[in-house]
Design an enzyme around this catalytic site. Structure first.
Site, mmCIF file in Angstrom:
data_model
loop_
_atom_site.group_PDB
_atom_site.id
_atom_site.type_symbol
_atom_site.label_atom_id
_atom_site.label_comp_id
_atom_site.label_asym_id
_atom_site.label_seq_id
_atom_site.Cartn_x
_atom_site.Cartn_y
_atom_site.Cartn_z
ATOM 1 N N GLU A 1 4.143 9.877 8.084
ATOM 2 C CA GLU A 1 3.076 10.762 7.584
ATOM 3 C C GLU A 1 2.373 11.504 8.717
ATOM 4 O O GLU A 1 1.158 11.617 8.752
ATOM 5 C CB GLU A 1 2.040 9.953 6.803
ATOM 6 N N CYS B 1 0.243 17.395 -0.245
ATOM 7 C CA CYS B 1 0.517 16.023 -0.711
ATOM 8 C C CYS B 1 0.312 15.043 0.433
ATOM 9 O O CYS B 1 -0.261 13.963 0.257
ATOM 10 C CB CYS B 1 1.951 15.888 -1.211
ATOM 11 N N ILE C 1 12.872 7.542 2.824
ATOM 12 C CA ILE C 1 12.175 7.758 1.561
ATOM 13 C C ILE C 1 11.708 6.413 0.984
ATOM 14 O O ILE C 1 12.514 5.612 0.510
ATOM 15 C CB ILE C 1 13.085 8.493 0.542
ATOM 16 N N ARG D 1 0.842 -1.200 0.000
ATOM 17 C CA ARG D 1 0.000 0.000 0.000
ATOM 18 C C ARG D 1 0.871 1.242 0.000
ATOM 19 O O ARG D 1 0.581 2.205 -0.706
ATOM 20 C CB ARG D 1 -0.951 -0.014 1.209
ATOM 21 N N THR E 1 11.216 14.510 4.048
ATOM 22 C CA THR E 1 11.823 14.314 5.366
ATOM 23 C C THR E 1 13.348 14.313 5.279
ATOM 24 O O THR E 1 13.928 13.767 4.348
ATOM 25 C CB THR E 1 11.337 12.973 5.958
#
Lengths: 394, 250
Positions: free
Chosen positions: A374, A249, A169, A96, A138
């Site tokens: 996130e 985003c 990442i 996902r 980040t």
């Protein structure tokens, strides 16, 4: 033949979905059963993203599925998009995450902040899985505080010169294109943050996998170094500006995470329920004991509440009235209940629960990352606190 | 090539069934439906023929209440060109009643090939395909596991117990498809979106007379619980005796 997942629907939520939304959900569910479930256990143990699944996911149209058809995407509504995320994470959070990053963090910023040329150049090839994207926001010292970033982009006569480092990442080492966020002004000028489309074969761009992960093992997580990385002037996303752009985003990606975590919770509940009916101890199925029944009831209750939460969130998003704070609440709640469900399911499974043959412990370990990335659970709490009091605590 | 695939909407066979209050039908509460397994194979075969021998058209036909439209749209999502619903309040149990309605729809359609699944996974009569062929006066090959078409003729293979049977026949023809030919594809997300814009025609079903009717329906009795007859080697003679005299498997 892989076993078939039938979802969790105690309140007939199916009745609130359109035929098309159900069809999308069923397609992805069947794809996960057939293609992901047979390989995920091994991929997780080996610590490898199952790359062979990339073309099949593209063929179904899973990347950026809520973006318009004119750019090679499926043009689905946001509830259908959420259901895709739910079903993918029912398989594994890493898969996902791959689709979330490709769609929500790479295709979305190109769609929202890019020029028409950039959209035509990149969106169809990203939708087709011919290009793989990653999102560089980040940094090693700037996680919850991305506005503090120290990566810079200096404008020269030949283009933009990027310098800095990015960390954590997803898809970093396999990406062919990276959305890099950098300050075009001084390091304390938050308004100067802009986004850049950086092909990963650009000189001065390097990515290497972060090793030793105990979570999201079937997903690549990388460190990116930008050392005098020169990109043309048209690499700039023209409509990006300030920290608000990458945060927009993240709102997209967090929306998908709220649905995705629910999928992981459903997978754990389903596994626990099945196990409880078949595992016999003291002469009867453990599902016949009060202890396990209450465990299952708690899981079912939290899952059902979380389902209503994301469904309404999706309806708000489709109506154009969803707020980032509503996304924070859903991300925070659904990931948290998913963590709890995974842990309880793992416990119900007893010793078998620690094996990769079962899924709950893999979900449990994955969800620790999802809890943190996130926007951590705590940060979303502070975002909600700020929203209701009008006072910022960070 | 113009191909028709006749498909049936059936209950999800892995769900637990309950008998309705009338004692002769299924309780629809909580029931989920999908295209019958073998009919999915028939749709896949039709799509592959047209993809490999374009131009062509694949039409899906289903008989039943409006719920069948969802199943027809699934086939449209897989890539079928258009769909026809032969509308009826319920699907009769008598295959001849259904075959009469299908034959009426198919007769003037100009189809080279009319495909069915080998059987519907709910009623399992294996009757509607051959009956439709008979009504249309067409050759019929059943339970086909391999199919080729060239020069107006078809070649089919059927898997028998321990043997393969090869059959040739002229087109047009009716063929019922067994599994093993081609695994049905999933409707892609773009396919699902495109399906909404494809033609789905609704016509009243001209059903034939239903001469069969379901009188009662019963669930199988619960399996009796297992029995422990002893432990270790001492229990073996008794186990063998019971396998011989009671279970009669030795």
């Amino acid at each position: 033949m892989a076993s078939t997942f039938r979802g969790v629907d105690f309140y007939n939520l199916d009745g609130l979905l359109s035929e098309e939304e159900r069809a999308v959900r069923d397609t992805v569910r069947a794809w996960v059963d057939e293609h992901l479930m047979p390989v995920i256990g091994d991929a997780y143990i080996k610590g490898e993203f199952p790359k062979q699944l990339i073309p099949g996911m593209a063929e179904l149209g899973l990347y950026g599925a809520n973006l318009p058809e004119e750019y090679g995407c499926a043009g689905l509504n946001n509830v259908a998009y959420g259901l895709i995320m739910q079903e993918l994470e029912r398989g594994d959070s890493g898969i996902r995450s791959f689709a979330s990053v490709q769609g929500g963090l790479v295709m979305y910023p190109i769609y929202a902040f890019g020029s028409e040329e950039q959209k035509r150049r990149w969106l169809p090839s990203l939708a087709a899985g011919k290009d793989i994207g990653c999102f560089g926001l980040t940094e090693p010292d700037y996680g919850s505080n991305p506005a503090g970033m120290i990566t810079t982009a200096k404008e020269t006569k030949d283009g933009w010169l990027l310098n800095g480092a990015k960390m954590w990442i997803t898809n970093g080492s396999q990406a062919t294109v990276s959305i890099i966020w950098a300050k075009t002004g001084s390091v304390d000028d938050v308004k100067s943050i802009r986004g850049f489309i950086v092909p990963t074969d650009t000189k001065g761009y390097t990515a290497k996998d972060q090793k030793g992960k105990l979570s999201l093992r079937a997903s690549d997580t990388s460190e990116i170094v930008l050392q005098d990385c020169l990109v043309p002037k048209d690499a700039l996303l023209p409509k990006s500006g300030g920290i608000k752009s990458p945060l927009m985003c993240l709102t997209q990606a967090r929306y998908g995470i709220a649905w995705g975590a629910l999928g992981a919770a459903m997978a754990c509940y389903d596994e626990a329920l099945d196990y409880s009916k078949n595992r016999v101890m003291f002469g009867k199925p453990i599902g016949q004991t009060q202890l396990q029944q209450v465990r299952l009831a708690e899981m079912l209750t939290e899952i059902t509440k979380a389902q209503f939460l994301v469904l309404q969130l999706g309806r708000l998003k489709d109506a154009g009235t969803m707020t980032p704070e509503q996304v924070s609440l859903a991300k925070r709640n659904n990931v948290n209940i998913a963590c709890e469900c995974a842990r309880e399911a793992r416990r119900l499974l007893g010793a078998n629960g620690i094996l990769a043959e079962y899924h709950s412990m893999r979900h449990m370990a994955n969800l620790e990352s999802v809890y943190t990335y996130e926007g951590t659970h705590d940060m979303h709490g502070l975002i909600l606190g700020q929203a209701v009091t009008g006072l910022s605590a960070f | 090539m113009k191909i028709a695939a006749c498909i049936k909407r059936v209950p999800d066979m892995e769900l637990r069934f309950a008998i309705a209050g009338d004692g002769k039908s299924l309780n629809p509460a909580g029931m989920k439906y999908d295209i019958a397994d073998f009919d999915g194979y028939a749709v896949e075969v039709a799509l592959r023929f047209v993809e490999q021998n374009s131009p062509g058209e694949v039409v899906v036909i289903s008989l039943g209440p409006d719920g069948v439209q969802e199943t027809l749209r699934k086939a449209l999502g897989m890539g079928v060109d258009r769909a026809v619903q032969l509308k009826a309040d319920e699907v009769p149990f008598d295959g001849m009643a259904i075959a009469t309605a299908l034959a009426g729809e198919l007769r003037d359609g100009g189809y080279d090939l009319i495909l069915f699944g080998r059987m519907a996974t709910d009623s399992a009569n294996q009757a509607v395909g051959p009956m439709t062929a008979q009504l249309l006066g067409l050759p019929c090959v059943t339970a086909v596991s391999k199919l080729e078409v060239a020069g107006g003729r078809g070649k089919a293979q059927r898997q028998l117990e321990g043997a393969t049977e090869s059959i040739e026949f002229p087109l047009p023809a009716v063929v019922t498809i067994d599994e093993g030919v081609a695994r049905p594809r999933l409707p892609s997300l773009k396919g699902i979106m495109a399906a909404k814009k494809k033609p789905l025609e609704v016509k009243p079903a001209q059903l034939g007379e239903a001469r069969l009717s379901v009188v009662t329906m019963e669930l199988p009795p619960d399996r009796p619980p297992g029995r422990i007859i002893g432990e270790g080697a001492d229990a073996v003679p008794e186990l063998i005796r019971l396998l011989q005299t009671e279970a009669k498997v030795l």
